[in-house]
Scaffold this active site. Structure first.
Site, PDB file in Angstrom:
ATOM      1  N   ARG A  58      17.861   6.760  -2.376  1.00 25.27           N
ATOM      2  CA  ARG A  58      18.721   6.222  -3.448  1.00 25.27           C
ATOM      3  C   ARG A  58      20.082   6.926  -3.503  1.00 25.27           C
ATOM      4  NH1 ARG A  58      17.026   3.600  -8.130  1.00 25.27           N
ATOM      5  NH2 ARG A  58      17.710   5.262  -9.503  1.00 25.27           N
ATOM      6  N   ALA A  75       7.090   5.553  -6.104  1.00 20.71           N
ATOM      7  CA  ALA A  75       8.545   5.410  -5.972  1.00 20.71           C
ATOM      8  C   ALA A  75       9.231   5.582  -7.321  1.00 20.71           C
ATOM      9  CB  ALA A  75       8.895   4.052  -5.371  1.00 20.71           C
ATOM     10  N   CYS A  82       6.606   0.814  -5.756  1.00 20.93           N
ATOM     11  CA  CYS A  82       5.303   1.303  -6.241  1.00 20.93           C
ATOM     12  C   CYS A  82       5.495   2.370  -7.311  1.00 20.93           C
ATOM     13  CB  CYS A  82       4.491   1.857  -5.071  1.00 20.93           C
ATOM     14  SG  CYS A  82       5.172   3.378  -4.375  1.00 20.93           S
ATOM     15  N   HIS A 103       7.572   5.554 -13.705  1.00 23.18           N
ATOM     16  CA  HIS A 103       8.541   6.085 -14.666  1.00 23.18           C
ATOM     17  C   HIS A 103       7.802   6.681 -15.868  1.00 23.18           C
ATOM     18  CE1 HIS A 103      11.222   2.534 -13.182  1.00 23.18           C
ATOM     19  NE2 HIS A 103      11.268   3.546 -12.339  1.00 23.18           N
TER      20      HIS A 103
END
Length: 545
Positions: free
Chosen positions: A97, A66, A63, A197
């Site tokens: 991560r 994230a 999503c 992002h």
């Protein structure tokens, strides 16, 4: 030039996949499943990307939240990060991560070990959670006295209308020595984590980069790496190599990074981009505002690392730097080649498929090819067309409604800080000699002819691909890992490396060669029997009186 490998029956395979879909969906998926064909000048087929996943399909995507907190801001150790939303969102994004960091001294702060959240409950969902967010910031300031705080909005926050930006402004007035900023990164914004992002890039650019003109690191050849997130220690290995070459790495966005490095990132001479999709926005905006040129690099793969180091050294046009860089490359390749040739003797001729985000499905093909592994199929979870076809197609990309959910910043040259690092004449001269700036050729131009390129591959398509082509290795994410392994196929998780790393740079290449060697030549997978082979699915019929 891409290698040639005749993958059999690709048209038949694609037709069989599409036959199972309703006609409308099949028409769309046909544009996202491409049989790669490279024409003159690296022309490749057009692919449909950055479009919504069909409801009901089990996708590999994440999503927007994230992408914003989990990917771009997560590896930053001294920006205190508060998830405004239910506790699950904050916990999900907490070190999943495996981003690593290394504070300079024991007294330096590191907030990455904490998962901070407002933990919204039903009451706040009904009556609003801004009061709770203010209280959380008060508590964070009292406990940690941070220099910067990021607030990350999740799905329910956007749905109920909490204004994280208004809260950030109000709390910044209360604590004027702390930079407090919010991210409208609700999970549903955009079609995938790519939207997150973009949101992260915009806010870091407007609220952090350019605030500090005085912070500096020693060294002559200063540059930033954008899109390297220090998974499994990748950034540590890159830092080691560039320091040996005589380069000065000022900041990494955002692996092993600090607030001071971000806020002074505009003072360097060059930006290089690792993960194109997650951060190309920031590279472009910094060039427009501050005059910093950028180009694409890849530190995944021994040959790719050498090419990238040479290109960075060539940019500075310094004889001593070029000489030192070649010495480092020659030194490092001795051990790399020894391990590579040994591993290649056991892995050559094997096949692999890769479905990984960012540029990883592209980058890791370099490493696999170095040990003789052929790529049958690859694709991204959240790419845009330029990630597949190259940046030359950007003028033809149509901005759709989902992309318009994300603020497009109007960037102009900074009246004080804009300083072109290269004159137009010098830049044109370098480009005429073959030096590429602001460019990315994309995944498909380096994929084998006739290989399958699949955007937003889903579980059904992946399982059909495995049944048809029986690859020796799958590289993907955690959602795919156990389905693949139950089929008796080795699976390498490239979102967090499965507790391994680093895989970047020269030592990373050696680690990766050995890891793939262990996976492909481990007999345990041959004894695996899928549960559905042992106990077939139950079937039933309706009974009528």
């Amino acid at each position: 030039m891409a290698e040639v490998y005749e993958l059999p029956d690709t048209a038949e395979f694609k037709a069989e996949i599409l036959e199972r879909y309703p006609p409308k969906l099949a028409k769309k998926r046909a544009k996202q499943i491409i049989i790669n064909k490279i024409e003159n000048d690296d022309d490749v087929p057009e692919i449909l990307a950055n479009t919504r996943t069909i409801p009901g399909i089990i996708t590999m995507r994440g999503c927007a939240y994230a992408g914003c907190k989990g990917v771009v801001l997560g590896p930053t150790r001294d920006i205190l990060q508060i998830t405004h939303g239910p506790i699950g969102c904050g916990f999900y994004s907490w070190l999943t991560r495996r981003n690593q960091t290394k504070p300079t001294t024991e007294s330096d702060v590191n907030y990455m070990t904490y998962a901070m959240s407002t933990d919204l409950q039903e009451e706040e969902i009904i009556f609003g959670g801004e009061k709770k967010l203010r209280a959380a910031i008060d508590e964070a300031v009292a406990l940690f006295h941070p220099r910067a705080i990021g607030i990350f909005a999740t799905c329910p926050v956007g749905l109920i209308g909490d204004d994280v930006h208004a809260v950030a402004r109000a709390m910044e007035e209360k604590y004027p020595d702390i930079n407090i900023f919010g991210f409208s990164c609700e999970g549903y914004k955009g079609v995938s984590q790519s939207a997150g992002h973009h949101v992260a890039n915009n806010k870091v650019f407007t609220d952090v980069v350019g605030l500090n003109d005085t912070f500096s690191k020693p060294g002559k050849f200063k540059f930033n790496i954008l899109g390297e997130y220090n998974i499994g220690g990748d950034a540590f290995e890159i830092e080691r190599i560039v320091a040996d070459c005589g380069l000065s790495l000022h900041s990494t966005f955002s692996g092993n990074s600090t607030y001071d490095e971000f806020s002074s990132a505009h003072t360097v001479d060059l930006n290089v981009v690792m993960c194109h999709r997650s951060i190309n926005y920031l590279a472009e905006m910094m060039e427009k505002k501050y005059g910093i040129p950028w180009f694409k690099v890849n530190f995944v793969g021994a040959e790719a690392t050498s090419k990238s180091l040479r290109k960075i050294a060539q940019f500075y046009e310094d004889a001593d730097l070029l000489k030192k860089t070649e010495e480092v490359i020659e030194r490092e390749l001795v051990e790399v080649e020894k391990v590579r040739l040994d591993v290649k003797s056991r892995c050559e001729g094997k096949t692999a498929v890769l479905y990984v985000g960012g540029s990883r499905a592209h980058h890791y093909q370099e490493l696999l090819r170095e040990i003789g592994i052929t790529i049958l199929s690859a694709g991204y979870e959240f790419a845009h067309r330029d990630d597949y076809e190259g940046r030359k197609v950007m003028p033809s990309i149509i901005v759709d409604a989902d992309s318009r959910n994300i603020e497009e910043l109007k960037v102009e040259a900074d009246a004080v800080r804009y300083k072109p690092r290269l004159s137009e004449e010098k830049k044109a001269s370098m480009e005429a000699d073959g030096f590429a700036f602001s460019d990315y050729n994309g995944l498909m131009t380096e994929m084998p002819e006739s290989s399958l390129v699949i955007d937003d591959c889903n579980h059904y398509e992946l399982e059909e691909l495995l049944d048809r082509y029986h690859p020796d290795l799958v590289c993907a994410g955690i959602k795919e890992k156990y389905v693949v392994q139950k089929r008796g196929i080795p699976m390498k998780q490239l979102h967090s490396y499965d507790y391994m790393g680093p895989f970047a740079g020269y030592k990373g290449a050696i680690n990766f060669y050995k890891e793939i060697d262990r996976l492909l030549n481990c007999s345990a997978f041959k004894f695996t029997k899928a549960p559905w082979d042992e106990s077939p699915e139950l079937s039933a019929t309706y009974a009528f009186n």
